[in-house]
Design an enzyme around this catalytic site. Structure first.
Site, mmCIF file in Angstrom:
data_model
loop_
_atom_site.group_PDB
_atom_site.id
_atom_site.type_symbol
_atom_site.label_atom_id
_atom_site.label_comp_id
_atom_site.label_asym_id
_atom_site.label_seq_id
_atom_site.Cartn_x
_atom_site.Cartn_y
_atom_site.Cartn_z
ATOM 1 N N LYS A 92 -12.058 -4.426 -0.260
ATOM 2 C CA LYS A 92 -12.885 -3.225 -0.320
ATOM 3 C C LYS A 92 -12.346 -2.238 -1.341
ATOM 4 C CE LYS A 92 -13.390 -3.109 4.736
ATOM 5 N NZ LYS A 92 -12.537 -2.619 5.825
ATOM 6 N N LYS B 227 0.822 -1.227 0.000
ATOM 7 C CA LYS B 227 0.000 0.000 0.000
ATOM 8 C C LYS B 227 0.843 1.257 0.000
ATOM 9 C CE LYS B 227 -4.132 -1.291 2.668
ATOM 10 N NZ LYS B 227 -4.861 -0.876 3.878
ATOM 11 N N LYS C 15 -6.662 -10.650 -3.710
ATOM 12 C CA LYS C 15 -7.637 -10.765 -2.616
ATOM 13 C C LYS C 15 -8.902 -9.984 -2.942
ATOM 14 C CE LYS C 15 -7.501 -8.319 1.268
ATOM 15 N NZ LYS C 15 -7.220 -7.726 2.572
HETATM 16 P P1 AMP Z 1 -9.816 -5.002 5.990
HETATM 17 O O1 AMP Z 1 -10.956 -5.015 5.038
HETATM 18 O O2 AMP Z 1 -8.502 -5.047 5.280
HETATM 19 O O3 AMP Z 1 -9.929 -3.939 7.028
HETATM 20 O O4 AMP Z 1 -9.873 -6.379 6.785
HETATM 21 C C1 AMP Z 1 -10.712 -6.620 7.898
HETATM 22 C C2 AMP Z 1 -10.624 -8.083 8.266
HETATM 23 O O5 AMP Z 1 -11.209 -8.870 7.205
HETATM 24 C C3 AMP Z 1 -9.186 -8.601 8.443
HETATM 25 O O6 AMP Z 1 -9.168 -9.599 9.459
HETATM 26 C C4 AMP Z 1 -8.890 -9.220 7.130
HETATM 27 O O7 AMP Z 1 -7.907 -10.222 7.239
HETATM 28 C C5 AMP Z 1 -10.252 -9.793 6.717
HETATM 29 N N1 AMP Z 1 -10.366 -9.861 5.266
HETATM 30 C C6 AMP Z 1 -10.368 -8.807 4.411
HETATM 31 N N2 AMP Z 1 -10.482 -9.230 3.135
HETATM 32 C C7 AMP Z 1 -10.535 -10.586 3.189
HETATM 33 C C8 AMP Z 1 -10.637 -11.614 2.196
HETATM 34 N N3 AMP Z 1 -10.713 -11.341 0.900
HETATM 35 N N4 AMP Z 1 -10.659 -12.897 2.611
HETATM 36 C C9 AMP Z 1 -10.589 -13.196 3.929
HETATM 37 N N5 AMP Z 1 -10.485 -12.278 4.910
HETATM 38 C C10 AMP Z 1 -10.457 -10.998 4.554
#
Ligand code: AMP
Ligand code: TRP
Length: 342
Positions: free
Chosen positions: A210, A121, A207
């Protein structure tokens, strides 16, 4: 709603949080929120909105307010028991940053620069083709370490992308325990076997996130169900046309199988056997129905959460912030004492 949790509860402690950036995805749901719900009776749970962390990315003030509210509503909609779990906003508990500063002073620049997420990032160009690296993005894993260590968390539910930050947390905690005497519990990452890394539906090499640029590859929890259905039917697969789990050779269909497993709790083997003689369209249709059924329940409960937010949920957040502030104050005091500040 009242919070029935008492101090005599001897369950191990679990803590986790999600950043209020952009809309929540199926990846957040399966990798993070649903596992909280699954494990909520096994642990004493602290689940928070990581709003201070959201400042480490480009953010908009009004969106931040909405996103924070949406995450709490999502916790409710997924089935977290608000009477048992301590749900709170990170910034309502003022002193997470006090211990974070102490931890920062026991962390090297090299350790932070090695974090994959920072490299991904922080070192890529932003929208207008320039570099704008927030220092907070570099130091955020240490704030995350403080979030975890302040609550003596034994376990932290995360997707695989956060595993490295958990390792850093353990390293800092061990370093400080060895130097000043035991003050921190070493947390274990809890990573789901089948949904720890839900991939983008159109590009299964990245992945589902968002922040992905093409929304067609991402299922948002707020997507209308007909859109969800369509996104799954249009998910990228391959020309083998055989429902088979092989992440290297058939990453698209393997990702869809993982989603199926995470929602249905049916094993990969059983699913592969069930669809052995079916084409991808039949499998996708069943999966789309499964995901839509899950999201229908979620979206109905989400609306309910929105309706009761001001009167019932908000007061609970305020009350929980007070509980957390006490815990954090006690721990901060211990840390200050151990290192010679008090
Ligand atoms: P974030 O959206 O990056 O703030 O992630 C919030 C939580 O969701 C964290 O524990 C991430 O590891 C999990 N997470 C985000 N995207 C994924 C994905 N594509 N698959 C599994 N876990 C995810
Ligand atoms: N860094 C996590 C993410 O980006 C969110 C987070 C902040 C977190 N503090 C935490 C997760 C503590 C677990 C425990 O998803």
């Amino acid at each position: 709603m009242k919070n029935t949790f008492t101090k005599t509860n001897k369950k191990p402690i679990m803590l986790s949080g999600i950043q209020p950036t952009n809309n929540l995805t199926l990846g957040n749901y399966l990798g993070s929120i649903k596992p909280y719900v699954k494990l909520q009776n096994k642990y004493k749970m602290y689940v928070f909105v990581a709003d201070l962390h959201a400042l480490t990315n480009k953010f908009d003030k009004n969106n931040l307010v909405n996103n924070k509210r949406n995450i709490v509503c999502a916790y409710y909609a997924a089935g977290l028991d608000f009477n048992k779990c301590i749900i709170f906003n990170q910034s309502d508990v003022i002193s997470h940053n006090d211990v974070s500063h102490v931890l920062l002073c026991h962390t090297t620049l090299g350790e932070l620069e090695r974090m994959t997420q920072f490299k991904d990032k922080g070192l890529s160009k932003n929208d207008n083709n320039t570099f704008y690296v927030r220092t907070g993005l570099l130091t955020y894993p240490v704030l995350m370490a403080a979030d975890i260590l302040l609550y003596d968390a034994n376990a932290v539910i995360v997707g695989t992308d956060q595993k490295q930050h958990l390792e850093l947390t353990r390293n800092i905690a061990t370093r400080m325990n060895n130097k000043y005497g035991k003050m921190f519990v070493l947390p274990e990452p809890v990573i789901m076997a089948h949904s720890a890394r839900v991939m983008d539906l159109l590009d299964p090499s990245i992945k589902m996130s968002k922040s992905n640029t093409n929304p067609k590859g991402v299922i948002y929890l707020s997507d209308p169900l007909n859109v969800v259905y369509k996104k799954i039917m249009q998910a990228k697969t391959d020309s083998f046309n055989k429902v088979n789990y092989d992440v290297k050779k058939q990453p698209g269909i393997s990702n869809l199988i993982e989603i199926y497993v995470a929602i249905s709790n049916i094993s990969i083997e059983t699913i592969v056997k069930k669809y052995a003689n079916q084409n991808y369209a039949v499998f996708k249709k069943d999966l789309a129905n499964l995901v839509c059924k899950e999201l229908k329940t979620f979206q109905t409960k989400f609306k309910k959460a929105e309706a009761i937010f001001d009167k019932q949920i908000k007061p609970l957040l305020v009350k929980n912030a007070k509980i957390c502030t006490q815990i954090v104050r006690k721990k901060t005091s211990l840390v200050y004492k151990k290192i010679g500040l008090q």
